[in-house]
Design an enzyme around this catalytic site. Structure first.
Site, short mmCIF file in Angstrom:
data_model
loop_
_atom_site.label_atom_id
_atom_site.label_comp_id
_atom_site.label_asym_id
_atom_site.label_seq_id
_atom_site.Cartn_x
_atom_site.Cartn_y
_atom_site.Cartn_z
N ARG A 8 0.58 -1.53 -0.25
CA ARG A 8 -0.14 -0.50 -0.08
C ARG A 8 1.08 1.23 -0.28
O ARG A 8 0.65 2.20 -0.31
CB ARG A 8 -0.91 -0.30 1.11
CG ARG A 8 -2.10 -0.95 1.19
CD ARG A 8 -3.04 -1.32 2.21
NE ARG A 8 -4.04 -1.79 1.78
CZ ARG A 8 -5.24 -2.19 2.73
NH1 ARG A 8 -4.65 -2.11 3.50
NH2 ARG A 8 -6.32 -3.32 2.31
N GLU B 10 -7.43 -1.73 16.10
CA GLU B 10 -6.50 -0.88 15.56
C GLU B 10 -5.59 -0.25 16.93
O GLU B 10 -4.67 0.49 16.51
CB GLU B 10 -7.48 -0.29 14.81
CG GLU B 10 -6.55 0.42 13.83
CD GLU B 10 -7.65 1.54 12.51
OE1 GLU B 10 -8.46 1.14 13.00
OE2 GLU B 10 -7.10 2.15 11.91
#
Lengths: 107, 571
Positions: free
Chosen positions: B297, B385
């Protein structure tokens, strides 16, 4: 392009009032986009529910849009006047926010 | 005068308090309840509707080994390689080792993983050495995970679910977490929650950026809760940008990061304005790439940004993504009803390209925890997260939901174990400052806090985005400081129910602290690594193979460095 959002406002127990907000928009934008513009540019006190943005994942932005129950994130803005009101069969909290959580998920 | 001032707080007691009802928070609540303790699962929005999990349409990585031979250590090797030397290996190993167990449990709970030939089907995503990514058709992974956990919670005993409850601060007594203070949105009342253990599961900070793929209420409040409670943050400079977030034409009712599965299944082409495929040019710069669709990414984000800067961007300022070479029937077979949702948006993939551009997607950095998911404040845990360290400088595709499930479950279990061995130690005295903050709220002429949030998001996107320079970061820090001075120390309120103004003010208070943490860490790290790219410091530096740790001291942010994983201080 411009739309006028005519929004029913007020808290539970108050006499509801309609207020009008003009927002400029680009074709394809949603009613939720318009509501977010109102808070950012005109009146930060306007209350409505949402947590995802236009993904129709959270299902929180359900309201009465021109007399029909729908999601603010999937109905597109159109030119002219659009009338927004809280869900009629749910207890009103304020403006477009109603008590939509299941009873066992509240304080 | 506001509602908080008018009433005494409502007081609740529980063994374990879980903050945030996304994937990690729900799994934490289930696991703590399974261990036999009482749980309150609180969310500022509705239960199981907000956060990132419900938005995820992608995949979940775990070494199930059903489709191709696999072992969690292979998954770990890929995770560590993507993390470019900065992963906390203990946390990364936990993620990879526990992943299969959590995915199988979700399978038993009927999440509906896509299957093929009698096994769970796994796709190969960029950065993985083999097919390892499970999913739910069609683009329904996140909603299916959320719904499954929500359904389990309904029948779990000992879990109380409370929506519309925004946690304002963790309460710490004698150095240990003993609960929290919250604002109940429908009534405006303050709520005090006594707990033997508290788990922060509030997700990432991508809401700090103008274009992001998260829920609106994910702007990093958990990091601020942790910092103000005395816990530390790690790797805050590493924010992942998802390279091919939807840009144009306008798309509603769908997740902006939905194009990746289309690429896995159909192999879409990424083109610049000259209609040239450009990924291979950049792929050659990465030794881990084999030149197919395997750009990780960070590199893909770099490639698109550089094409736009070179004047080869699409009209809306991104790249074209084209599936026009794919037969229409194949598109329909792969994505069924999603094709109709796209058509309703005026997008016919067989005949037209879409435009994509990088979008803030995930936070590698986060709350620093040990291998029990506990912060340095005893009794304060983190899951999902919001945890920092497992993914280092760049997260591997598919690790986010795995991390939510694994860290959620571990934090829930460990918090329950702590709770069983202790009594409640609520301290009204320790809660007083934050109750005082809420009571001090005033109705006054002040800048629109909703506009201030949008302003901060613009600063972060323009100055603390994927490509940074010292000048941009200094400018961002000065804007952040100015905004902090503008909002002041006294909450803004309208006194009405569902006080959006007060919520915006409280959010800004946290967002500014977290934005500062990201910008300060990015300014100090004078190199480029993974998702942190400094245009004025383009090389990776061996000297910077360290984690930056952030804590609050006398109201200011202080940074120090440690060697990854083992926590030894750097000389």
């Amino acid at each position: 392009m411009k739309t006028t959002l005519r929004i029913r406002r007020g808290s539970a127990g108050e006499t509801p009032r309609f207020e009008e907000f003009d927002v400029a928009f680009e074709p394809g934008q949603s009613v939720l986009d318009g509501l977010r513009m109102v808070r950012r540019l005109i009146d930060p006190t306007l209350a409505y529910r949402y947590s995802c943005i236009n993904a129709n994942a959270c299902k929180e932005c359900m309201m009465l849009i021109d007399g029909t129950v729908d999601y603010a994130c999937t109905v597109r803005l159109k030119q002219g006047v659009m009338t927004l009101a809280p869900l009629p069969k749910k207890a009103l909290i304020r403006d477009l926010v109603t008590e939509i959580a299941p009873p066992d998920e509240r304080l | 005068m506001n509602s908080v001032e008018n009433s005494s707080p409502t007081h609740l007691e529980t063994d374990v308090l879980v903050i945030g009802a996304g994937g990690a928070g729900m799994y934490a609540a289930l696991e703590a309840a399974r261990a036999g303790v009482s749980v309150i699962l609180a969310d500022r929005s509705l239960i199981g509707r907000g956060g990132a999990t419900v938005m995820a349409q992608m995949t979940v990585a775990a070494a199930l080994g059903e489709q191709t031979p696999n072992h969690w250590e292979y998954h770990l090797a890929d995770t560590l390689a993507a993390g470019r030397g900065l992963c906390d290996e203990r946390l990364a190993a936990l993620l990879c080792e526990d992943g299969p167990q959590r995915l199988r449990e979700m399978d038993e709970w009927k999440v509906g993983w896509a299957r093929e030939d009698g096994h769970i089907k796994q796709a190969q995503a960029p950065g993985h050495d083999r097919p390892r990514c499970a999913y739910v058709d069609f683009l329904s992974t996140g909603p299916a995970v959320s719904k499954t956990l929500r359904t389990r919670l309904k029948s779990a005993s000992g879990v109380r679910l409370i929506g519309d409850l925004a946690i304002v601060d963790i309460v710490v007594q004698d150095g240990e977490a003993c609960g929290a203070v919250a604002l109940h949105l429908p009534t405006g009342r303050a709520v005090t929650l006594a707990a033997k253990a508290v788990i922060i599961a509030t997700g990432g900070l991508t809401g700090l950026y103008r274009r992001n793929s998260a829920s609106a209420n994910m702007a990093g409040d958990g990091y601020a809760l942790a910092l103000r409670a005395g816990a530390e943050l790690i790797d805050m400079e590493f924010v992942q940008f998802f390279p091919i977030g939807h840009l144009a034409p306008r798309l509603i009712g769908m997740d902006p990061i939905m194009w990746d599965p289309f690429r896995y299944k159909l192999g879409g082409r990424l083109l610049n304005s000259e209609r040239q495929e450009f990924e291979t040019t950049y792929a050659s710069e990465d030794s881990r790439s084999d030149g197919r669709y395997v750009l990780t990414r960070d590199l893909a984000t770099y490639a698109i940004t550089k094409e736009v800067e070179a004047g080869r961007g699409s009209p809306a300022g991104g790249a074209y993504l084209s599936f026009r070479h794919v037969p229409e029937a194949e598109i329909r077979r792969a994505f069924g009803p999603v094709v109709d949702r796209l058509l309703a948006n005026g997008i016919d993939l067989a005949r037209q390209d879409v435009e994509v551009a990088p979008i803030a997607h995930y936070t590698m950095g986060g709350v620093r925890v040990d291998e029990t998911l506990q912060t340095r404040i005893p009794g304060l845990y983190a899951g999902g997260e919001v945890v920092g360290g497992a993914n280092g400088a760049n997260r591997l595709s598919g690790n986010a939901i795995t991390e939510a499930l694994v860290f959620g479950a571990r934090a829930g279990f460990n918090a329950a174990e702590r709770a069983k061995a202790r009594n409640l130690c609520w301290s009204a005295e320790a809660a007083r400052p934050v109750l005082g903050l809420l009571r001090s709220a005033t109705k006054r002429d002040a800048p629109n806090p909703s506009a201030a949030i949008a302003g901060l998001q613009t600063v972060m996107a323009d100055k603390v985005g994927p490509f940074r320079t010292e000048a941009k970061l200094r400018s961002a820090l000065s804007s952040i400081l100015q905004l902090s001075q503008e909002i002041g120390n006294v909450p803004l309120s309208t006194g009405a129910a569902f006080d959006t103004t007060m919520v915006d003010w409280l959010d800004l208070r946290s967002m500014l602290l977290v934005a500062r943490s990201v910008a300060e860490a990015a300014l100090t790290r004078s190199e480029s690594r993974g998702a942190h790219q400094r245009e004025d410091q383009p090389r990776l530096s061996e000297d910077w193979c360290v984690n930056q740790i952030i804590s609050l001291s006398q109201g200011g942010i202080s940074l120090r460095r440690i060697a990854p994983a083992n926590g030894r201080p750097v000389a």
